[in-house]
Design an enzyme around this catalytic site. Structure first.
Site, PDB file in Angstrom:
ATOM      1  N   ASP A 105      27.327   2.715  -1.196  1.00 58.52           N
ATOM      2  CA  ASP A 105      26.168   2.019  -1.785  1.00 58.52           C
ATOM      3  C   ASP A 105      26.597   1.218  -3.012  1.00 58.52           C
ATOM      4  O   ASP A 105      25.962   1.255  -4.057  1.00 58.52           O
ATOM      5  CB  ASP A 105      25.067   3.026  -2.142  1.00 58.52           C
ATOM      6  CG  ASP A 105      23.687   2.357  -2.177  1.00 58.52           C
ATOM      7  OD1 ASP A 105      23.533   1.276  -1.577  1.00 58.52           O
ATOM      8  OD2 ASP A 105      22.775   2.918  -2.808  1.00 58.52           O
ATOM      9  N   LYS A 155      26.579  -1.682  -5.148  1.00 53.15           N
ATOM     10  CA  LYS A 155      25.685  -2.817  -5.397  1.00 53.15           C
ATOM     11  C   LYS A 155      25.507  -2.950  -6.905  1.00 53.15           C
ATOM     12  O   LYS A 155      25.772  -1.986  -7.649  1.00 53.15           O
ATOM     13  CB  LYS A 155      24.344  -2.628  -4.692  1.00 53.15           C
ATOM     14  CG  LYS A 155      23.613  -1.357  -5.054  1.00 53.15           C
ATOM     15  CD  LYS A 155      22.332  -1.246  -4.260  1.00 53.15           C
ATOM     16  CE  LYS A 155      21.631   0.066  -4.526  1.00 53.15           C
ATOM     17  NZ  LYS A 155      20.416   0.226  -3.733  1.00 53.15           N
ATOM     18  N   ASN A 174      24.000  -0.279  -9.166  1.00 53.17           N
ATOM     19  CA  ASN A 174      24.742   0.969  -9.376  1.00 53.17           C
ATOM     20  C   ASN A 174      25.944   0.786 -10.293  1.00 53.17           C
ATOM     21  O   ASN A 174      26.749   1.694 -10.448  1.00 53.17           O
ATOM     22  CB  ASN A 174      25.215   1.548  -8.039  1.00 53.17           C
ATOM     23  CG  ASN A 174      24.064   2.169  -7.267  1.00 53.17           C
ATOM     24  OD1 ASN A 174      23.042   2.492  -7.868  1.00 53.17           O
ATOM     25  ND2 ASN A 174      24.216   2.327  -5.974  1.00 53.17           N
TER      26      ASN A 174
END
Ligand code: 3AM
Length: 346
Positions: free
Chosen positions: A147, A149, A152
């Site tokens: 994840d 991105k 984050n």
């Protein structure tokens, strides 16, 4: 556990009732972020007066996803790297899981660009260096984040006013001992082999980092559907179809474009690894340009991402996951130090 209140923007908001294990050790303060499964609060360790972020995960709301929470915590416990948010300690009490994490104060990657006075290719190169350093470390441990991105990637502001990135939120991270098939992630950053359901591994993180590198230099993503059609977006990703659109890319160095082309290879075997990204001249040497692109990139970023569909789940740091397809909702879904400074200036 007693009920407490915290001041937020001048308004009192209720604090969750907290177990004594926490209140004995920490003063818990204002809310930093919230969502359906988890909230993040500011807190101060009583003995040291050091600040931390307390993430409170409501286990009752994560039915069927317990394995992901267990994996998130197990992985956070194992990792220790300057570009990864550190887990200080954890408390598992009844229906809640409390994670005391390093507090990162500078907002996310996009906030840092928006608030900068000057922003150059060199700054972007420093950000990619930080991200690829974190990925090299994770990939050496055979951990795939899944994840990657901008939301984050949190920004640390150092005393000398330099900044560096820390990867937070390990909600979808797992060990990649064998090919993975679960379709998950965030559409803009999802790798073609995840969509193709042919099995995937560590390289999905490099694809996402390639998408981020493209965005860092232009303010808009490489794969977009003008009509907001997710199938069209996924077809573009599966075909690896993107352009360095003129005039926005005209002044960007060829070296940066060459790196992005290598990170966005549809075939994971041809795609760069984290160490190849770190060794690429645009990241490792001074081939990144120093001309200011703050105005153009931040304007494009606000056009493309200000109204990003940020679900409450995502803002709680819990990534969505689907076992079959991404199209079921809006968002299904050795530390390597080089000569170059690990920090960047904006
Ligand atoms: O809701 P936003 O995006 O403003 O950046 C994270 C997010 O903010 C922040 O808490 C919100 C919910 O995830 N956050 C998460 N971990 C953090 C940390 N370790 C953090 N902020 C500071 N330090």
């Amino acid at each position: 556990p007693g009920s407490q209140s915290s001041l937020q923007n001048g308004h009192l908001s209720p604090l969750p009732s907290l177990p004594r294990q926490i209140t004995q050790l920490y003063d818990v303060g204002k809310l930093i972020g919230d969502g359906n499964f988890a909230v993040v609060h500011h807190c101060i360790e009583k003995v040291t007066q050091k600040e931390f972020a307390l993430k409170i995960i409501d286990k009752t709301k994560c039915a069927g996803k317990e394995h992901l929470i267990a994996s998130e915590v197990a992985i956070m416990r194992r990792v220790k790297h300057p570009n990864i948010v550190h887990l200080q300690e954890e408390f598992d009490v009844d229906n809640e899981l409390y994670l005391v994490m390093e507090l990162v104060k500078g907002g996310d990657l996009f906030d840092a660009i928006a608030s900068a006075t000057k922003y150059t290719e060199r700054d972007a190169s420093g950000m990619v260096y930080n991200l690829a350093s974190a990925l090299l470390y994770l990939h050496c441990m055979n951990i795939v984040h899944r994840d990657i991105k901008p939301e984050n990637l949190l920004v640390v502001e150092h005393e000398d006013s330099s900044k560096s990135l820390k990867l937070g939120d390990f909600g979808l991270a797992v060990e990649a001992n064998e090919s993975l098939y679960v379709v998950c992630g965030t559409p803009t950053y999802v790798a073609p082999e995840i969509l193709a359901e042919t099995g995937y591994g560590l390289k999905v993180d490099i694809w996402a980092a390639g998408v981020i590198t493209y965005i860092l230099l232009s303010g808009f993503p490489p794969f977009v559907s003008e009509t907001n059609d997710q199938d069209e977006l996924f077809d573009q990703i599966l075909a690896g179809k993107f352009e360095f659109t003129s005039p926005f890319w005209d002044d960007i160095s060829d070296s940066a474009k060459e790196l992005i082309l290598n990170m966005l290879q549809v075939d994971p075997r041809s795609r760069f690894s984290a160490s190849q990204v770190l060794e690429h001249p645009w990241v490792a040497a001074d081939t990144a340009r120093d001309n200011d692109m703050h105005l153009t990139v931040s304007r494009k970023l606000s056009m493309h991402f200000d109204h990003k569909p940020k679900s409450s789940l995502q803002s709680a740091g819990i990534a969505l996951i689907a076992s079959t397809a991404l199209d079921k909702g809006p968002n299904y879904f050795n530390y390597h130090q080089q000569n170059k400074s690990a920090n960047f200036h904006t």
